[in-house]
Design a protein around this motif. Structure first.
Motif, short mmCIF file in Angstrom:
data_model
loop_
_atom_site.label_atom_id
_atom_site.label_comp_id
_atom_site.label_asym_id
_atom_site.label_seq_id
_atom_site.Cartn_x
_atom_site.Cartn_y
_atom_site.Cartn_z
N ASN A 38 0.85 -1.19 0.00
CA ASN A 38 0.00 0.00 0.00
C ASN A 38 0.88 1.24 0.00
N GLY A 39 0.62 2.18 -0.91
CA GLY A 39 1.34 3.44 -0.95
C GLY A 39 0.37 4.59 -1.10
N SER A 40 0.56 5.67 -0.36
CA SER A 40 -0.38 6.80 -0.43
C SER A 40 0.36 8.11 -0.24
N SER A 50 0.50 17.20 5.61
CA SER A 50 0.77 16.40 4.41
C SER A 50 1.79 15.34 4.74
N TYR A 51 1.63 14.17 4.10
CA TYR A 51 2.54 13.08 4.42
C TYR A 51 2.58 12.05 3.29
N LEU A 52 3.62 11.24 3.34
CA LEU A 52 3.76 10.08 2.46
C LEU A 52 3.76 8.85 3.35
N SER A 53 3.09 7.80 2.90
CA SER A 53 3.07 6.57 3.71
C SER A 53 3.09 5.35 2.79
N THR A 54 3.66 4.31 3.32
CA THR A 54 3.70 3.03 2.60
C THR A 54 3.70 1.90 3.62
N SER A 55 3.18 0.77 3.23
CA SER A 55 3.14 -0.39 4.13
C SER A 55 3.22 -1.68 3.31
N SER A 66 -0.52 -13.06 9.63
CA SER A 66 0.02 -12.03 8.73
C SER A 66 0.93 -11.11 9.53
N GLY A 67 1.90 -10.51 8.84
CA GLY A 67 2.80 -9.55 9.45
C GLY A 67 2.83 -8.27 8.64
N LYS A 68 2.93 -7.13 9.32
CA LYS A 68 2.86 -5.85 8.63
C LYS A 68 3.96 -4.92 9.11
N VAL A 69 4.53 -4.16 8.17
CA VAL A 69 5.50 -3.12 8.49
C VAL A 69 5.14 -1.89 7.66
N GLY A 70 5.17 -0.72 8.30
CA GLY A 70 4.77 0.50 7.61
C GLY A 70 5.68 1.68 7.95
N LEU A 71 5.69 2.67 7.06
CA LEU A 71 6.51 3.88 7.23
C LEU A 71 5.68 5.09 6.83
N LYS A 72 5.72 6.12 7.68
CA LYS A 72 4.98 7.36 7.41
C LYS A 72 5.91 8.55 7.58
N LEU A 73 6.01 9.37 6.51
CA LEU A 73 6.88 10.55 6.51
C LEU A 73 6.01 11.79 6.34
N ALA A 74 6.03 12.68 7.32
CA ALA A 74 5.29 13.94 7.23
C ALA A 74 6.20 15.02 6.65
N LEU A 75 5.59 15.91 5.87
CA LEU A 75 6.38 16.99 5.27
C LEU A 75 6.92 17.94 6.33
N GLY A 96 -3.63 -9.95 17.83
CA GLY A 96 -2.64 -9.17 17.11
C GLY A 96 -2.01 -8.12 18.00
N ALA A 97 -0.85 -7.64 17.57
CA ALA A 97 -0.13 -6.59 18.29
C ALA A 97 0.61 -5.74 17.27
N ALA A 98 0.61 -4.43 17.50
CA ALA A 98 1.31 -3.50 16.60
C ALA A 98 2.06 -2.47 17.44
N LEU A 99 3.30 -2.23 17.08
CA LEU A 99 4.15 -1.27 17.79
C LEU A 99 4.44 -0.10 16.85
N SER A 100 4.13 1.11 17.31
CA SER A 100 4.42 2.31 16.51
C SER A 100 5.49 3.14 17.20
N ILE A 101 6.45 3.60 16.40
CA ILE A 101 7.57 4.39 16.90
C ILE A 101 7.61 5.69 16.11
N GLY A 102 7.34 6.80 16.77
CA GLY A 102 7.30 8.09 16.09
C GLY A 102 8.20 9.11 16.75
N SER A 103 8.78 9.97 15.92
CA SER A 103 9.68 11.00 16.45
C SER A 103 8.93 12.00 17.32
#
Length: 323
Positions: A38-40, A50-55, A66-75, A96-103
């Motif tokens: 997925n890309g948006s 505004s941001y770019l994201s992909t998973s 299933s396993g998922k990894v994603g990346l989100k970049l804000a302008l 299920g479990a999901a860990l998010s790491i954000g600056s």
């Protein structure tokens, strides 16, 4: 909103929102049986951001996981990484479990448990800043909790359900076996009367006469055959136990004769289901021994539980077998 299907696996979508939180976002999704990509891109107003994201999602259909990894970049410069696992821990139960790491958002853990469309989600804020100890505990804690739940809750529940189902099937089989065991002697008595009436009326199997038919385990059948021949007047305790695994079916077999052709036939069906028969040794291989006379000659044959045969047959002639 505009959506287009480029091919069976690729879909594109564009969404325009107008208002105080106006934004324009586009999304491209590729999905097959093994993965989903997925890309948006989102362009927001003054307050929307505004941001770019992909998973990327990897599927394991055989494991129902299933396993998922994603990346989100804000302008604005912030970065967020998310990864997680989801799978079936028991029939009908998804965990299920999901860990998010954000600056900016820090480290957060989300636990999810689902069953029949209902979900329980537990969000846990581990730290307001990115710390490796929080990332470590956030990555290992779901695995430990999942293993404990599977070991002490889901697996015992699954085993108890399987045991209950097996007991129910065993009880039903036992009841059916008991019914056939009780009905077999009564059915044979009725068949005996029919045979006597046919013989008194001039019938008699057109020259083929069943002298003895025994059905049960191989060793039990041979033991009962020796006893019927007068070779086992003194039975041991072991022989007495074996005789509980054999049942005489002479009368039912005699009634299976085709009087118009003077023949007897068995199909490859389970002989335990034949009229006057029952399963006298559940779970064990059984055989049918038949001794018969035809035109003054003696015949004998041992048939498997699903073995087809046609009587009379020269292969059953006792003289041929001794040679």
């Amino acid at each position: 909103m505009v959506s287009r299907q480029f091919n069976p696996n690729l879909v594109g979508q564009a969404v325009l929102k107008v208002g105080s939180l106006s934004s324009l976002s586009t999304m491209l999704v590729y999905e097959n049986e093994q993965c989903r990509v997925n890309g948006s891109v989102s362009l927001g107003g003054w307050s929307g951001g505004s941001y770019l994201s992909t998973s990327y999602t990897r599927k394991w259909p055989t494991l129902s996981a299933s396993g998922k990894v994603g990346l989100k970049l804000a302008l604005s410069g912030s970065v967020m990484v998310e990864y997680g696992l989801e799978g079936e821990v028991s029939p009908g139960w998804l965990a299920g479990a999901a860990l998010s790491i954000g600056s900016l958002s820090g480290v957060a853990l989300r636990l999810k448990l689902s069953r029949q469309g209902q979900s329980l989600v537990v969000p846990l804020m581990l730290s307001s800043q990115v710390r490796m100890v929080s990332v470590f505990y956030g990555s290992t804690l779901p695995l430990i909790v999942g293993a404990l739940l599977r070991q002490f809750f889901f697996e015992p529940a699954k085993a108890a359900q399987a045991t209950g189902t097996a007991r129910a099937h065993s009880h039903a089989h036992t009841q059916a076996l008991l019914y056939r065991r009780l009905m077999a002697p009564a059915y044979q008595l009725m068949m005996q009367r029919q045979t006597s009436a046919a013989e008194s009326g001039g019938g008699g199997g057109a020259g083929l006469i069943i002298q003895l038919a025994l059905y049960g385990t191989t060793e039990a059948v041979l033991t009962a055959a020796r006893t019927a021949s007068g070779g086992g007047s003194h039975q041991s305790a072991e022989e007495g136990s074996l005789l509980s695994q054999v049942f005489e079916v002479t009368v039912p077999v005699q009634l299976m004769l085709n009087e118009s052709t003077g023949t007897l036939s068995f199909s490859d069906a389970n002989k335990s289901t034949l009229p006057g028969f029952y399963d006298c040794a559940p779970g064990q291989a059984k055989q049918l021994l038949v001794r018969y006379r035809h035109h003054g000659q003696d015949y004998q044959v041992m048939l498997g539980q699903r073995e087809a045969a046609l009587f009379p047959s020269q292969a059953h002639l006792i003289n041929n077998q001794s040679n």
